[in-house]
Each structure stands twice: as C-alpha cells, then as structure tokens.
Design an enzyme around this catalytic site. Structure first.
Site, PDB file in Angstrom:
ATOM      1  N   GLY A  91       1.176  -1.260  -0.050  1.00 52.47           N
ATOM      2  CA  GLY A  91       0.051   0.027   0.181  1.00 52.47           C
ATOM      3  C   GLY A  91       1.209   0.948   0.453  1.00 52.47           C
ATOM      4  O   GLY A  91       0.641   2.643  -0.517  1.00 52.47           O
TER       5      GLY A  91
ATOM      6  N   HIS B  75       1.720   1.264 -12.765  1.00 53.99           N
ATOM      7  CA  HIS B  75       1.796   0.220 -13.543  1.00 53.99           C
ATOM      8  C   HIS B  75       3.551   0.396 -13.153  1.00 53.99           C
ATOM      9  O   HIS B  75       3.439   1.535 -14.615  1.00 53.99           O
ATOM     10  CB  HIS B  75       1.635  -0.298 -14.876  1.00 53.99           C
ATOM     11  CG  HIS B  75       1.919  -1.565 -15.458  1.00 53.99           C
ATOM     12  ND1 HIS B  75       1.503  -2.960 -14.524  1.00 53.99           N
ATOM     13  CD2 HIS B  75       3.452  -2.168 -15.917  1.00 53.99           C
ATOM     14  CE1 HIS B  75       2.620  -3.671 -15.286  1.00 53.99           C
ATOM     15  NE2 HIS B  75       3.655  -3.153 -16.360  1.00 53.99           N
TER      16      HIS B  75
HETATM   17  C1  GRF Z   1       3.615  -1.502  -7.077  1.00 53.65           C
HETATM   18  O1  GRF Z   1       5.067  -1.344  -8.129  1.00 53.65           O
HETATM   19  C2  GRF Z   1       2.773  -0.907  -9.264  1.00 53.65           C
HETATM   20  O2  GRF Z   1       3.028   0.018  -9.279  1.00 53.65           O
HETATM   21  C3  GRF Z   1       1.730  -1.939  -8.579  1.00 53.65           C
HETATM   22  O3  GRF Z   1       1.711  -2.983  -7.819  1.00 53.65           O
HETATM   23  C4  GRF Z   1       2.622  -1.951  -6.698  1.00 53.65           C
HETATM   24  C5  GRF Z   1       2.619  -2.209  -5.758  1.00 53.65           C
HETATM   25  O4  GRF Z   1       3.220  -1.192  -4.577  1.00 53.65           O
HETATM   26  N1  GRF Z   1       0.754  -2.126  -9.623  1.00 53.65           N
HETATM   27  P1  GRF Z   1       2.671  -0.761  -3.032  1.00 53.65           P
HETATM   28  O5  GRF Z   1       1.362  -1.302  -2.336  1.00 53.65           O
HETATM   29  O6  GRF Z   1       1.692   0.530  -3.667  1.00 53.65           O
HETATM   30  O7  GRF Z   1       3.394  -1.078  -2.331  1.00 53.65           O
END
Ligand code: GRF
Length: 194
Positions: free
Chosen positions: A14, A110
């Site tokens: 998160g 992403h």
């Molecule tokens: C991030 O790298 C995002 O781009 C991908 O999943 C990861 C999530 O990270 N879709 P977090 O849970 O926001 O720390």
C-alpha cells in the site's frame, strides 16, 4: 470534498496509497479518500488506513469468480459514490461490468513505461529484455491488462548491476511522485465535466 472522493483498491504493502494520502495531508492534492478496499485480509496498507481513520474494508477474492467479485466490489463502492477508483497494487483483474459501473474513472499504476511490459513482474521483464530505460505509468483502465489512455509517466534509468529489487525501489520512488499528480489531472477533467 464532493466530486473529489477517491476509493483506493490495494492488495498488499500500500505504499502508493500512503503516498496519495500524504499528498492530501500536505495540501498538494485537493481530494479525500472515502475508503480503502483490499482483497487480501493481511494487506499492510489496511493498518495504515485504520491508523489514519480511513474506512478500511476487506473483500476477500479468493475462490470467488470474477463476475461475482466485480459485482461485490461495485455494491461495496457505490454507497461511497467515489469520483475516482484508484487501483494501487490491486492484484485482481477487473472485468467489463466493473469498468462500466465507473466509466472512465478507474485509474491504475504500473511499474513500466507502458505499453512495454504489461502484466506481472514488469521490472523483471524490463531487466530480462535489457532495456536501458524503464519507469512507471498511470493510466485510465480499460478492459485490457495494463492498457488504456496514459495520464502520466516517469522514466527511470536501468543501471548496470541493477537487480529486480534495486530497480523496483527506484521506480517505486517515481510512482509515489506521479500517482497523486495524475489523480489531480483527472479530478480537474472530471469536475469540469459536471
Ligand atoms: C507498485 O509497483 C504498482 O506499480 C504495482 O504494484 C505495486 C504496488 O505497490 N501495480 P504498493 O502496494 O503501492 O506499495
């Protein structure tokens, strides 16, 4: 905060959600977070949400078919009347029914320069391909996997000797910079439409 309500969907750490929340607290992003929904009960982001007084909801997805899960999510989100639904590390593909419920209002982040390297392990894919520049993208979600109109991107150099972890960490820093900015752009568009 009418018309500037964000629902955030997570599955784990998160950190993007936290970065968005911090931008709001600093006054950089004029919005409010109406709820955080996780499909994983042990997502660390849920603890941060609860500690920050944000509605934190667990909607487990394991063993539930996509169509059924989509309508469960729609029913859960509707009462909050979110302006935008922000996918932030949400590891579940949403179907057309969900996208139709919030048309043009679902954002995704992403960790690659889309359209390169969609899907899982984008940073690993970039290293395996041998690109010298990767980065991150915030886009409006459509029915494909990591496709849809691009709102913002940031480039990150791939360094000699980078591992998946080191590259991911540098990309993540940029993710934290662009997601709230992309949300601000979208809120401008959406509120102008009203
Ligand atoms: C991030 O790298 C995002 O781009 C991908 O999943 C990861 C999530 O990270 N879709 P977090 O849970 O926001 O720390």
């Amino acid at each position: 905060m009418e018309n500037r309500k964000l629902a955030i969907l997570i599955s784990g750490r998160g950190s993007n959600f936290v970065a968005i929340h911090k931008a709001i607290c600093r006054g950089d992003l004029d919005a409010g977070i109406c709820c955080v929904i996780s499909n994983m009960p042990d997502a660390a982001g849920l603890d941060y949400a609860r500690a920050s007084g944000i509605d934190a909801i667990v909607l487990q997805s394991q063993g539930i078919e996509r169509v059924q899960y989509d309508s469960l999510l729609i029913d859960t989100l509707r009462p909050f009347d979110p302006t935008l639904v922000c996918l932030a590390g949400f590891m579940r593909i949403l179907g057309p029914e969900f996208l139709r419920a919030f048309p043009g209002r679902v954002l995704n982040i992403h960790p690659s320069l889309l359209p390169a390297f969609p899907g899982l392990h984008a940073q690993r894919q970039a290293l395996e391909y041998g690109v010298k520049i990767s980065g991150c993208t915030v886009h409006i979600a459509d029915e494909g996997v990591d496709t849809g109109p691009i709102l913002l991107q940031r480039a990150v150099e791939v360094l000699d000797g980078d591992s998946e972890e080191t590259l991911s960490a540098r990309i993540l820093e940029q993710e934290h910079q662009i997601y709230w900015r992309a949300i601000a752009l979208m809120l401008e568009r959406v509120t102008r439409r009203k």
